[in-house]
Design a protein around this motif. Sequence first.
Motif, short mmCIF file in Angstrom:
data_model
loop_
_atom_site.label_atom_id
_atom_site.label_comp_id
_atom_site.label_asym_id
_atom_site.label_seq_id
_atom_site.Cartn_x
_atom_site.Cartn_y
_atom_site.Cartn_z
N ILE A 146 33.97 2.52 -1.04
CA ILE A 146 33.49 1.98 -2.54
C ILE A 146 34.91 2.04 -2.57
N THR A 147 35.23 0.50 -3.06
CA THR A 147 37.10 0.93 -3.68
C THR A 147 36.80 0.41 -5.38
N PRO A 148 37.83 0.53 -6.62
CA PRO A 148 37.72 0.10 -7.39
C PRO A 148 38.74 -0.58 -7.89
N PHE A 149 39.14 -1.25 -8.55
CA PHE A 149 39.80 -2.30 -8.78
C PHE A 149 41.71 -2.00 -9.07
N ASN A 150 41.34 -0.78 -9.70
CA ASN A 150 43.00 -0.76 -10.38
C ASN A 150 43.49 -0.40 -8.94
N PHE A 151 43.68 0.31 -7.65
CA PHE A 151 44.36 0.65 -6.68
C PHE A 151 44.50 -0.82 -5.44
N LEU A 172 33.83 -1.39 5.11
CA LEU A 172 35.21 -1.54 3.64
C LEU A 172 34.23 -2.03 2.96
N LYS A 173 33.69 -1.76 1.52
CA LYS A 173 33.43 -2.49 0.14
C LYS A 173 34.56 -3.17 -1.22
N PRO A 174 35.24 -3.52 -0.69
CA PRO A 174 36.15 -4.09 -1.88
C PRO A 174 35.85 -3.56 -2.56
N SER A 175 36.74 -3.72 -3.68
CA SER A 175 36.25 -4.30 -5.35
C SER A 175 36.21 -5.34 -5.44
N GLU A 176 35.01 -6.47 -6.22
CA GLU A 176 35.56 -7.38 -5.88
C GLU A 176 35.46 -8.00 -7.09
N GLN A 177 36.89 -7.71 -8.17
CA GLN A 177 37.83 -8.46 -9.10
C GLN A 177 38.94 -8.23 -7.98
N PHE A 223 33.50 7.22 -1.70
CA PHE A 223 33.80 6.19 -3.16
C PHE A 223 35.23 6.74 -4.22
N VAL A 224 35.51 6.25 -4.52
CA VAL A 224 36.21 6.09 -5.50
C VAL A 224 35.80 4.66 -7.30
N GLY A 225 36.18 5.03 -8.45
CA GLY A 225 35.45 4.38 -8.82
C GLY A 225 34.96 5.29 -10.61
N SER A 226 34.33 4.57 -11.28
CA SER A 226 34.00 5.23 -12.36
C SER A 226 32.69 6.50 -12.52
N THR A 227 32.89 7.07 -13.49
CA THR A 227 32.24 8.21 -13.47
C THR A 227 30.87 7.87 -12.85
N MET A 247 35.28 10.50 -5.81
CA MET A 247 36.59 10.61 -6.79
C MET A 247 36.40 9.49 -7.91
N MET A 248 36.25 10.33 -8.99
CA MET A 248 35.82 9.12 -10.31
C MET A 248 36.84 9.28 -11.46
N GLY A 249 36.27 9.10 -12.75
CA GLY A 249 37.12 8.98 -13.99
C GLY A 249 37.95 10.05 -14.76
N ARG A 280 44.99 3.99 -14.85
CA ARG A 280 44.61 4.30 -13.85
C ARG A 280 44.20 5.33 -13.60
N CYS A 281 43.70 6.00 -12.94
CA CYS A 281 43.34 7.25 -12.81
C CYS A 281 43.57 8.33 -13.10
N MET A 282 45.25 8.15 -12.89
CA MET A 282 45.76 10.04 -13.47
C MET A 282 47.04 9.52 -14.17
N GLU A 379 35.98 9.32 -24.21
CA GLU A 379 35.50 8.56 -22.99
C GLU A 379 37.32 8.67 -22.53
N GLU A 380 36.68 7.84 -21.06
CA GLU A 380 38.20 7.60 -21.04
C GLU A 380 37.98 5.75 -21.83
N ILE A 381 39.27 5.69 -22.08
CA ILE A 381 40.02 4.65 -22.05
C ILE A 381 39.51 3.24 -21.49
N SER A 446 46.10 16.60 0.89
CA SER A 446 44.94 15.78 0.12
C SER A 446 44.73 15.33 -2.13
N PHE A 447 44.32 14.15 -1.89
CA PHE A 447 44.36 14.08 -3.37
C PHE A 447 43.00 15.53 -3.85
N SER A 448 43.60 16.10 -4.89
CA SER A 448 42.29 17.11 -4.92
C SER A 448 41.54 16.81 -6.48
P1 NAD Z 1 33.55 0.75 -11.46
O1 NAD Z 1 32.61 2.40 -10.88
O2 NAD Z 1 33.01 -0.18 -11.74
O3 NAD Z 1 33.23 -0.08 -9.28
C1 NAD Z 1 33.87 0.56 -8.35
C2 NAD Z 1 32.85 0.26 -6.99
O4 NAD Z 1 32.09 0.39 -7.11
C3 NAD Z 1 33.20 -0.98 -6.86
O5 NAD Z 1 33.32 -1.36 -5.40
C4 NAD Z 1 32.54 -2.51 -7.55
O6 NAD Z 1 32.28 -3.01 -7.13
C5 NAD Z 1 31.03 -0.74 -7.06
N1 NAD Z 1 30.64 -1.32 -8.30
C6 NAD Z 1 30.25 -1.23 -9.64
N2 NAD Z 1 29.49 -1.06 -10.75
C7 NAD Z 1 28.11 -0.08 -9.93
C8 NAD Z 1 26.77 -0.04 -9.90
N3 NAD Z 1 26.62 -0.45 -11.23
N4 NAD Z 1 26.17 0.32 -9.00
C9 NAD Z 1 26.73 -0.18 -8.07
N5 NAD Z 1 28.24 0.03 -7.21
C10 NAD Z 1 28.82 -0.37 -8.75
O7 NAD Z 1 35.11 1.31 -11.17
P2 NAD Z 1 35.92 0.27 -11.64
O8 NAD Z 1 36.28 -0.38 -13.46
O9 NAD Z 1 36.21 -0.15 -10.56
O10 NAD Z 1 37.74 1.65 -10.93
C11 NAD Z 1 38.41 1.86 -12.39
C12 NAD Z 1 37.15 3.38 -12.54
O11 NAD Z 1 37.92 4.25 -11.34
C13 NAD Z 1 38.28 4.32 -13.33
O12 NAD Z 1 37.11 4.40 -13.90
C14 NAD Z 1 38.93 4.72 -12.56
O13 NAD Z 1 39.26 6.48 -13.41
C15 NAD Z 1 38.71 5.03 -11.61
N6 NAD Z 1 39.35 6.22 -10.68
C16 NAD Z 1 39.63 7.42 -10.34
C17 NAD Z 1 40.35 7.01 -9.47
C18 NAD Z 1 39.86 8.66 -8.68
O14 NAD Z 1 41.28 9.11 -7.58
N7 NAD Z 1 39.51 9.73 -9.07
C19 NAD Z 1 40.64 6.36 -8.78
C20 NAD Z 1 40.92 4.99 -8.86
C21 NAD Z 1 40.22 4.91 -9.93
#
Ligand code: NAD
Length: 494
Positions: A146-151, A172-177, A223-227, A247-249, A280-282, A379-381, A446-448
């Motif tokens: 499950i992947t985020p929008f930023n990469f 694979l479930k890409p970002s819907e954005q 999963f990579v995305g928000s916390t 991997m999160m915020g 960028r998460c970094m 907060e992560e801005i 590895s990403f650590s």
């Molecule tokens: P997001 O958490 O909104 O979305 C990530 C994925 O989760 C998407 O595929 C989305 O469809 C899904 N999702 C969104 N809301 C959901 C919910 N309520 N329930 C279940 N699934 C849901 O993240 P984003 O805005 O796409 O990406 C930005 C975030 O990702 C930032 O916090 C950034 O720091 C983090 N990030 C972390 C890393 C890392 O390696 N630590 C890398 C890139 C991005």
Amino acid sequence: MHHVQQLINGQFTQSKTDEWIDITDPATQEIIAKVPQTTNDEINQAVAAAQTAFQTWRKTPITTRARIFLKYQELIREHMDELAEILTAEQGKTIADARGDVFRGLEVVEHAAGIANLQIGDFVENVASGVDTYSIWQPLGVCAGITPFNFPAMIPLWMFPMAIATGNTFILKPSEQDPMVTMRLVELAVEAGVPEGVLNVVHGGKATVDAICDHPDIKAVSFVGSTAVGHHVYERASKSGKRAQCMMGAKNHGVILPDANKEQTLNQLAGAAFGAAGQRCMALSVVVLVGAAGEWIDDIKAKAENLVVSAGKNDKDLGPLISPAAKARVEHLIGTGVEEGASLILDGRGITVEGFEKGNFVGPTIFDNVTSDMQIYKEEIFGPVLCIMRAASLDEAIELLNANPHGNGTAIFTQSGAAAHKFQQDIQVGQIGINLPIPVPLPMFSFSGSRASKLGALGPYGKQAVQFYTQTKTVTARWFDDEASRGVNTTISI
Ligand code: NAD
């Protein structure tokens, strides 16, 4: 209107759903495509296809699996310009940065092509008389990402190449954005020879993510995305017995000592704080100026003022934020910084970019005199906003960083080896840069990220990904070389 397709059992098809999500160009608000909320039936079909494909894929020779990734890396290189263009149109980052996004994913594909050197077990001869023990690393089954929008290029490529190379099949479930560049990469993977059912793609938001977490035939979720979402995924996937990694915020601090090379440090800081519009998460979103480095404020501001904001395709320094909602959130957080008493020394709100008046633009923004109780610090801005803090000594800076819960990345700028060594030893952050602002390791590591930025022990690519996507079996074997009976032994051997 382009409708983004799904990939189920080797077929690119249009979803039967009646729920479609708009994909917009963040520089113009023009709707460029629609992505489906994949139905539950379609998700089940994808998992069933992956489950069936796993039975043959897991027995496909490792060299055959590796060769697909050799071909795949070649195809990605050939299509680099096209991929970068698709990425910029839907995500907003500059073309040069989009190429970097693809390139950092490409490096993982190259690494996956060496899988036969990575998925190697252990062997110990004569653990007892005439007895050998060896371990084999076997794939888990159907895995999901499950992947985020930023990469949208790099992060899907962190996941499915290593999962598939190790013998798993994948959902694979890409970002819907911004799923379009991800889909183009998936098409190239199929062209490179990934067999039907081995890689499947489903789309959508929370409903798809929850279905993946709950599905009994999926064995692992990356999963990579928000916390907040990462915690949800980790708990839900773990509850149904899956292996999970999230991997999160982040909130990444750069520490500048007064002996740092000033020009190089300020250039790196500006690039890492404002590049990709801070998405960028970094990103280095906090800088701690130690001692006399506190006088560098005007120079930091000058570097930021020189950066040009424009549509990504114009390839300037910063593009737009991903959505109007993201822009509103960043502007709201800037507002809280002002209310809470930080000094706003550069305000990027309210800028307009000629020709792109509807774009989600926020320019470089700098706050001085930030304290750790402020919302802009806690907060992560995820926007082009830099918070400046001060510390009297390196020890004080280390204490400040370690009190922050996040552990994704940090950097120190200094010419003192002793200071850098102390920092490396004492800082509780998983990825450290020394005179280098965004220390994302290449796939031979590895990403650590660590602490609040990560759930699960293993990272998403490199050696740790081989471990994440495999389970270890140990075999203890004795081959009798004579007919002599040793009799019955009812004690455990010592
Ligand atoms: P997001 O958490 O909104 O979305 C990530 C994925 O989760 C998407 O595929 C989305 O469809 C899904 N999702 C969104 N809301 C959901 C919910 N309520 N329930 C279940 N699934 C849901 O993240 P984003 O805005 O796409 O990406 C930005 C975030 O990702 C930032 O916090 C950034 O720091 C983090 N990030 C972390 C890393 C890392 O390696 N630590 C890398 C890139 C991005």
